[in-house]
Scaffold this active site. Structure first.
Site, PDB file in Angstrom:
ATOM      1  N   ASP A 245       0.609   0.763  -0.142  1.00  0.00           N
ATOM      2  CA  ASP A 245       2.061   0.716  -0.246  1.00  0.00           C
ATOM      3  C   ASP A 245       2.644   1.025   1.152  1.00  0.00           C
ATOM      4  O   ASP A 245       1.922   1.385   2.084  1.00  0.00           O
ATOM      5  CB  ASP A 245       2.562   1.697  -1.313  1.00  0.00           C
ATOM      6  CG  ASP A 245       3.930   1.266  -1.835  1.00  0.00           C
ATOM      7  OD1 ASP A 245       4.686   0.620  -1.084  1.00  0.00           O
ATOM      8  OD2 ASP A 245       4.264   1.590  -2.992  1.00  0.00           O
ATOM      9  N   GLU A 448      13.455   3.286  -6.674  1.00  0.00           N
ATOM     10  CA  GLU A 448      12.405   4.267  -6.405  1.00  0.00           C
ATOM     11  C   GLU A 448      12.882   5.706  -6.629  1.00  0.00           C
ATOM     12  O   GLU A 448      13.598   5.994  -7.583  1.00  0.00           O
ATOM     13  CB  GLU A 448      11.818   4.040  -4.996  1.00  0.00           C
ATOM     14  CG  GLU A 448      11.242   2.624  -4.856  1.00  0.00           C
ATOM     15  CD  GLU A 448      10.449   2.413  -3.584  1.00  0.00           C
ATOM     16  OE1 GLU A 448       9.544   3.206  -3.296  1.00  0.00           O
ATOM     17  OE2 GLU A 448      10.729   1.411  -2.878  1.00  0.00           O
TER      18      GLU A 448
HETATM   19  C1  BGC Z   1       7.419   0.223  -2.780  1.00  0.00           C
HETATM   20  C2  BGC Z   1       6.681  -1.065  -3.065  1.00  0.00           C
HETATM   21  C3  BGC Z   1       7.158  -2.141  -2.140  1.00  0.00           C
HETATM   22  C4  BGC Z   1       7.039  -1.687  -0.705  1.00  0.00           C
HETATM   23  C5  BGC Z   1       7.497  -2.720   0.301  1.00  0.00           C
HETATM   24  C6  BGC Z   1       7.454   0.565  -1.322  1.00  0.00           C
HETATM   25  O1  BGC Z   1       8.332   1.611  -1.094  1.00  0.00           O
HETATM   26  O2  BGC Z   1       6.801   1.271  -3.495  1.00  0.00           O
HETATM   27  O3  BGC Z   1       6.868  -1.438  -4.405  1.00  0.00           O
HETATM   28  O4  BGC Z   1       6.399  -3.308  -2.364  1.00  0.00           O
HETATM   29  O5  BGC Z   1       7.805  -0.526  -0.526  1.00  0.00           O
HETATM   30  O6  BGC Z   1       8.865  -2.841   0.329  1.00  0.00           O
HETATM   31  C1  BGC Z   2      12.280  -0.050   2.810  1.00  0.00           C
HETATM   32  C2  BGC Z   2      11.655  -0.369   1.495  1.00  0.00           C
HETATM   33  C3  BGC Z   2      10.629   0.619   1.228  1.00  0.00           C
HETATM   34  C4  BGC Z   2      11.166   2.026   1.382  1.00  0.00           C
HETATM   35  C5  BGC Z   2      10.077   2.995   1.229  1.00  0.00           C
HETATM   36  C6  BGC Z   2      12.804   1.349   2.835  1.00  0.00           C
HETATM   37  O1  BGC Z   2      13.368   1.641   4.068  1.00  0.00           O
HETATM   38  O2  BGC Z   2      13.306  -0.933   3.048  1.00  0.00           O
HETATM   39  O3  BGC Z   2      11.066  -1.637   1.468  1.00  0.00           O
HETATM   40  O4  BGC Z   2      10.161   0.414  -0.050  1.00  0.00           O
HETATM   41  O5  BGC Z   2      11.785   2.216   2.606  1.00  0.00           O
HETATM   42  O6  BGC Z   2      10.477   4.288   1.515  1.00  0.00           O
END
Ligand code: BGC
Ligand code: BGC
Length: 563
Positions: A245, A448
């Site tokens: 991830d 998230e």
């Molecule tokens: C998320 C994933 C996602 C990745 C890329 C992460 O924070 O948990 O689901 O694919 O970011 O954006």
């Molecule tokens: C990104 C996301 C990612 C996330 C994780 C963001 O800044 O744009 O894609 O999932 O950070 O912490």
């Protein structure tokens, strides 16, 4: 010319949530950006094409004017894997329209606690429903030929994409639904609840698997050799690549990035093949080289990773067609795809209460009050992972139809009148003589960890409005939310109750069903709790006392056009 691609031999590039070539960028602008990265990759010594990935988790959802489909929780309520397959095919085409061949989807999480901030990314609390919805993999990648050996990735050409089953494994089982936390469960529980979505995806030829930030019984998944190399690559015979991830290796320690070299060592020796490093790629490459030079990471492990990454790139036809096919640009947000999304919205709606058969609503001869901030807010009805990582408020971020627009489009203009009041006061409600009210309330967008929520109440003024409006006027309440929310205290005032989840850009689907052009058919993909102190509570639990059980959903028949 991008020196980074050339000097560091970058094999893959991603757009994180909200990361685009510019505000309202067109398909052509996306193509230009992706092609430039690709040309730089092709100009390296071996000329191996890079693979560009993005989170298209409910349609090609970072891109302006893309069709936004309902989030997975709503798709789970349709119980229609064939529909979800068509959504996969449409999403693949829209991604290819922007030159992108790799999607970080589907999320096959089994959300066991709606307090989890990613609950809406999960099709269901039930592993069987989640497994059935992996049909989306065949939509995204194409149908795997029957002769294909088990575990080998498959991508059916230039209109298809490589998919990614995520987040391996147990992401939806963490304690109290806390994101990226610890899933405490027996091996049997892990395999029977959280694994079936992976087995089903692998049988369908999924190309990649993303590892979960979460831990299983205290051990970070990113370091779990037994489950990544042993189970996924061994038992399940998965032959695609395993990706971390976002900063997944950094998050193996607390604080993050504390012992990075050691995290790289553990992660790669656990069997991870591609590392998502959004910022500190130089440090990563240096540390990795060091670990290989010192024989702490064996060359055989690197060879395995390289073989898997190349296998996926070959399967996708990236070597033959590294650059975008510009003839596909018109698929982005096409009428056909929007009609498909509208169908998905119709089928995802779950009717929870319908006193005196109030629904379907009459189109004619009515004075209709529409209330609530979610009635006319495209950003709210799309939720998180829409244009921006966290989603947004308002109607300008992308193109679509709000629920309010949809109601206006549907009622009989000659004989009915629609009034929109975001938050009407009691006096107004009593003075206007409304035939009925449609109250649209719900959660504000999140993604998230920001979505973790221990009380699951509808934010004010939602609850007060339900009370005021529904006590004064016959009312339908439409809840726009990523999960079940607290509703029991207000249920006594509500005549019609509809769970609309996060329907996406095609709000017309909501009005289609409210006004009887189509019947209600959705079934809860989750248990609807009475109060949060019951959580976690899932179908099959010993003490199961839900407000509405898993699988519940009243039905209505379509009416003819004369009502
Ligand atoms: C998320 C994933 C996602 C990745 C890329 C992460 O924070 O948990 O689901 O694919 O970011 O954006
Ligand atoms: C990104 C996301 C990612 C996330 C994780 C963001 O800044 O744009 O894609 O999932 O950070 O912490």
């Amino acid at each position: 010319m991008n020196r980074v691609m050339k000097n560091y031999f970058i094999g893959s590039v991603l757009s994180g949530g909200g990361s685009s070539p510019g505000v309202n960028a067109s398909a052509q602008e996306w193509i230009k950006m992706v092609n430039q990265f690709q040309r730089d990759a092709l100009s390296t010594r071996l000329g191996i094409p890079m693979i560009y990935g993005i989170d298209s988790v409910h349609g090609h959802s970072t891109v302006y004017n893309a069709t936004i489909f309902p989030h997975n929780i709503g798709l789970g309520a349709t119980r229609d894997p064939e529909l979800v397959k068509r959504i996969g095919a449409a999403t693949a085409l829209e991604a290819r329209a922007t030159g992108i061949p790799y999607l970080f989807a589907p999320c096959v999480a089994v959300c066991r606690d709606p307090r989890w901030g990613r609950c809406y990314e999960s099709y269901s609390e039930d592993p069987e429903v989640v497994s059935s919805m992996t049909e989306i993999v065949t939509g995204l990648q194409g149908d795997i030929p029957s002769t294909s050996p088990k575990g080998v990735p498959y991508v059916g050409g230039k209109t298809k994409v490589a998919a990614c089953a995520k987040h391996y494994v147990g992401d939806g089982g963490t304690v109290n639904g806390i994101n990226e936390n610890n899933t405490i469960l027996s091996r049997h529980g892990l395999l029977s609840i959280h694994m079936p979505g992976y087995s089903a995806s692998i049988i369908k030829g999924v190309s990649t698997v993303m590892v979960s930030y979460s831990s299983w019984n205290g051990d970070k998944m990113h370091g779990n050799r037994d489950l990544i190399t042993g189970f996924l690559k061994g038992t399940l015979r998965f032959r695609g690549f395993v990706i971390t991830d976002w900063e997944g290796l950094d998050r193996m320690t607390s604080p993050r990035h504390a012992n990075y070299s050691n995290s790289i060592l553990r992660g790669i020796n656990a069997g991870i093949d591609m590392i998502m490093v959004p910022m500190k790629y130089k440090e990563f490459i240096d540390d990795l080289n060091q670990l290989v030079t010192n024989h702490e990471i064996p060359m055989s492990r690197i060879d395995d990773a390289v073989r898997r990454v190349l296998r996926v790139k070959f399967t996708m036809g990236l070597f033959e067609n590294p650059l975008a096919d510009e003839t596909l640009v018109n698929h982005l947000g096409s009428h056909e795809h929007r009609e498909l999304a509208r169908e998905a919205v119709r089928k995802s709606l779950v009717l929870l209460k319908n006193t005196n058969s109030m629904l379907p609503l009459p189109k004619k001869g009515s004075k209709i009050l529409v209330a609530g901030a979610h009635a006319d807010n495209l950003g709210y009805q799309c939720g998180g992972w829409t244009i921006q990582w966290q989603g947004q408020s308002g109607n300008n971020a992308t193109v679509g139809t709000t629920i309010m627009d949809a109601i206006m489009n549907t009622v009989d203009k000659q004989s009915s009148q629609v009034v929109y009041q975001e938050n009407p006061d009691t006096k107004y409600l009593q003075s206007e003589g409304f035939s009925y009210a449609i109250v649209v309330v719900g959660e504000l967008p999140y993604a998230e960890t920001e979505g973790n929520n221990m009380n699951l109440t509808i934010p004010e003024p939602g609850p007060t409005m339900i009370k005021n409006v529904c006590r004064a006027v016959k009312c339908v309440v439409v809840v726009v939310s990523g999960r079940p929310v607290v509703i029991e205290p207000y249920l006594k005032w509500i005549d019609g109750l509809v769970a609309a989840w996060l329907p996406g850009t095609e709000g017309q689907g909501v009005a289609d069903v409210l006004f009887g052009n189509y019947g209600f058919s959705g079934k809860l993909s989750r248990t609807w709790f009475r109060s949060v102190d019951q959580l976690p509570m899932n179908v099959g639990d010993e003490h199961y006392d839900p407000l509405f059980p898993f699988g519940f959903g009243l039905t209505t028949e379509p009416t003819d056009d004369s009502n």
